[in-house]
Design a protein around this motif. Structure first.
Motif, mmCIF file in Angstrom:
data_model
loop_
_atom_site.group_PDB
_atom_site.id
_atom_site.type_symbol
_atom_site.label_atom_id
_atom_site.label_comp_id
_atom_site.label_asym_id
_atom_site.label_seq_id
_atom_site.Cartn_x
_atom_site.Cartn_y
_atom_site.Cartn_z
ATOM 1 N N LYS A 75 0.799 -1.168 0.002
ATOM 2 C CA LYS A 75 0.035 -0.139 -0.076
ATOM 3 C C LYS A 75 0.950 1.223 0.133
ATOM 4 N N LEU A 76 2.030 1.357 0.755
ATOM 5 C CA LEU A 76 2.998 2.502 0.779
ATOM 6 C C LEU A 76 3.636 2.419 -0.388
ATOM 7 N N LYS A 77 4.012 1.448 -1.078
ATOM 8 C CA LYS A 77 4.586 1.561 -2.413
ATOM 9 C C LYS A 77 3.857 2.154 -3.614
ATOM 10 N N ARG A 78 2.396 1.586 -3.367
ATOM 11 C CA ARG A 78 1.416 1.996 -4.256
ATOM 12 C C ARG A 78 1.370 3.671 -4.199
ATOM 13 N N ARG A 79 1.204 4.079 -2.986
ATOM 14 C CA ARG A 79 1.164 5.635 -2.979
ATOM 15 C C ARG A 79 2.261 6.590 -3.188
ATOM 16 N N MET A 80 3.718 5.885 -3.006
ATOM 17 C CA MET A 80 4.853 6.347 -3.479
ATOM 18 C C MET A 80 4.932 6.449 -4.969
ATOM 19 N N ARG A 81 4.541 5.422 -5.605
ATOM 20 C CA ARG A 81 4.609 5.238 -7.137
ATOM 21 C C ARG A 81 3.563 6.237 -7.672
ATOM 22 N N GLU A 82 2.410 6.495 -7.015
ATOM 23 C CA GLU A 82 1.100 7.260 -7.669
ATOM 24 C C GLU A 82 1.735 8.810 -7.430
ATOM 25 N N ALA A 83 2.293 8.808 -6.415
ATOM 26 C CA ALA A 83 2.573 10.416 -6.466
ATOM 27 C C ALA A 83 3.622 10.892 -7.162
ATOM 28 N N TYR A 84 4.683 9.852 -7.467
ATOM 29 C CA TYR A 84 5.626 9.941 -8.369
ATOM 30 C C TYR A 84 5.317 10.411 -9.761
ATOM 31 N N ARG A 85 4.397 9.274 -10.157
ATOM 32 C CA ARG A 85 3.695 9.224 -11.486
ATOM 33 C C ARG A 85 3.023 10.567 -11.775
ATOM 34 N N LEU A 86 2.348 11.056 -10.819
ATOM 35 C CA LEU A 86 1.422 12.151 -11.023
ATOM 36 C C LEU A 86 2.496 13.577 -11.271
ATOM 37 N N ASN A 87 3.572 13.686 -10.621
ATOM 38 C CA ASN A 87 4.201 14.672 -10.550
ATOM 39 C C ASN A 87 5.687 14.954 -11.035
ATOM 40 N N LYS A 88 5.881 13.752 -12.167
ATOM 41 C CA LYS A 88 7.162 13.556 -12.686
ATOM 42 C C LYS A 88 7.432 14.542 -13.976
ATOM 43 N N ALA A 89 6.425 15.138 -14.399
ATOM 44 C CA ALA A 89 6.452 15.744 -15.704
ATOM 45 C C ALA A 89 7.534 16.852 -15.845
ATOM 46 N N SER A 90 7.154 17.762 -14.922
ATOM 47 C CA SER A 90 8.356 18.990 -14.775
ATOM 48 C C SER A 90 9.839 18.545 -14.570
ATOM 49 N N PHE A 91 9.904 17.303 -13.835
ATOM 50 C CA PHE A 91 11.082 16.918 -13.540
ATOM 51 C C PHE A 91 11.768 16.512 -14.626
ATOM 52 N N TYR A 92 10.912 15.385 -15.276
ATOM 53 C CA TYR A 92 11.541 15.063 -16.674
ATOM 54 C C TYR A 92 11.971 16.036 -17.624
ATOM 55 N N GLU A 93 11.239 17.445 -17.740
ATOM 56 C CA GLU A 93 11.329 18.308 -18.716
ATOM 57 C C GLU A 93 13.040 19.065 -18.306
ATOM 58 N N VAL A 94 13.003 19.023 -17.005
ATOM 59 C CA VAL A 94 14.459 19.675 -16.574
ATOM 60 C C VAL A 94 15.439 18.907 -16.944
ATOM 61 N N LEU A 95 15.318 17.398 -16.844
ATOM 62 C CA LEU A 95 16.327 16.555 -17.030
ATOM 63 C C LEU A 95 16.767 16.534 -18.672
ATOM 64 N N SER A 96 15.671 16.423 -19.348
ATOM 65 C CA SER A 96 15.855 16.361 -20.907
ATOM 66 C C SER A 96 16.460 17.744 -21.256
ATOM 67 N N SER A 97 16.004 18.861 -20.603
ATOM 68 C CA SER A 97 16.751 19.983 -21.136
ATOM 69 C C SER A 97 18.199 20.145 -20.880
ATOM 70 N N ASN A 98 18.469 19.667 -19.584
ATOM 71 C CA ASN A 98 19.943 19.557 -19.289
ATOM 72 C C ASN A 98 20.799 18.485 -19.863
ATOM 73 N N ASN A 99 20.101 17.479 -20.390
ATOM 74 C CA ASN A 99 20.572 16.419 -20.955
ATOM 75 C C ASN A 99 21.295 15.480 -19.970
ATOM 76 N N LYS A 100 20.695 15.122 -18.871
ATOM 77 C CA LYS A 100 21.213 14.361 -17.685
ATOM 78 C C LYS A 100 20.298 13.262 -17.446
ATOM 79 N N LYS A 101 20.929 12.181 -17.074
ATOM 80 C CA LYS A 101 20.413 10.799 -16.810
ATOM 81 C C LYS A 101 20.590 10.502 -15.264
ATOM 82 N N ILE A 102 19.555 10.194 -14.447
ATOM 83 C CA ILE A 102 19.726 10.190 -13.133
ATOM 84 C C ILE A 102 19.033 8.684 -12.745
#
Length: 127
Positions: free
Chosen positions: A66-93
Motif C-alpha cells: 500500500k505504501l509503495k503504491r502511494r509513493m509510485r502514484e505520487a511520483y507518476r503524477l508529479n514527474k512531468a516537470s522533473f523530466y522536462e528539466v532532465l531532458s533540457s539539461n541532457n542528464k540521466k539520473i
C-alpha cells in the motif's frame, strides 16, 4: 507527457542499484528518504526510479504494498516537470525512494515529500 510509470522507468538492474547505494547522494523529507545518482548509462528515459518499504518496520506485505503504491502514484503524477528539466539539461539520473516512517502515512504527506525531493533535484541539476 504521458502520466504513466512503465517498465523502462523502473530501476531493476542489480549493478545500478548497488552503485546507487554505494555512491549516491541522499536527502530526507519525512517520511521518505531519497538516494539519487547521476549516471552516464544511455537509458531511453531520463530517469529510473525504485520504491522501497522496509520489512522491519512493516511486517505485513499488504502494508508495504500500500505504501509503495502511494509513493509510485505520487511520483507518476508529479514527474512531468522533473523530466522536462532532465531532458533540457541532457542528464540521466537514477532514484531510490525509501520509506523511513514507523507508521503508515496518508497519501497527501507522501505526495508532498516526493514533490519536495523532485524540486530539490531540479534545483541541483539546473545550477
Amino acid at each position: 507527457m504521458e502520466k504513466n510509470f512503465n517498465k523502462r522507468e523502473r530501476l531493476c538492474s542489480k549493478k545500478q542499484i548497488d552503485l546507487l547505494f554505494l555512491k549516491g547522494n541522499n536527502a530526507i523529507s519525512f517520511p521518505i528518504k531519497l538516494i539519487y545518482l547521476e549516471t552516464d548509462v544511455g537509458y531511453v528515459n531520463p530517469c529510473q526510479a525504485m520504491f522501497v518499504v522496509p520489512k522491519r518496520a512493516f511486517k505485513r506485505a499488504h502494508d508495504r504494498n500500500k505504501l509503495k503504491r502511494r509513493m509510485r502514484e505520487a511520483y507518476r503524477l508529479n514527474k512531468a516537470s522533473f523530466y522536462e528539466v532532465l531532458s533540457s539539461n541532457n542528464k540521466k539520473i537514477i532514484l531510490s525512494f525509501l520509506f523511513v516512517g514507523k507508521k503508515s502515512e496518508d497519501y497527501s504527506l507522501i505526495e508532498s515529500a516526493i514533490i519536495n525531493h523532485l524540486k530539490r533535484i531540479e534545483l541541483a541539476i539546473s545550477k
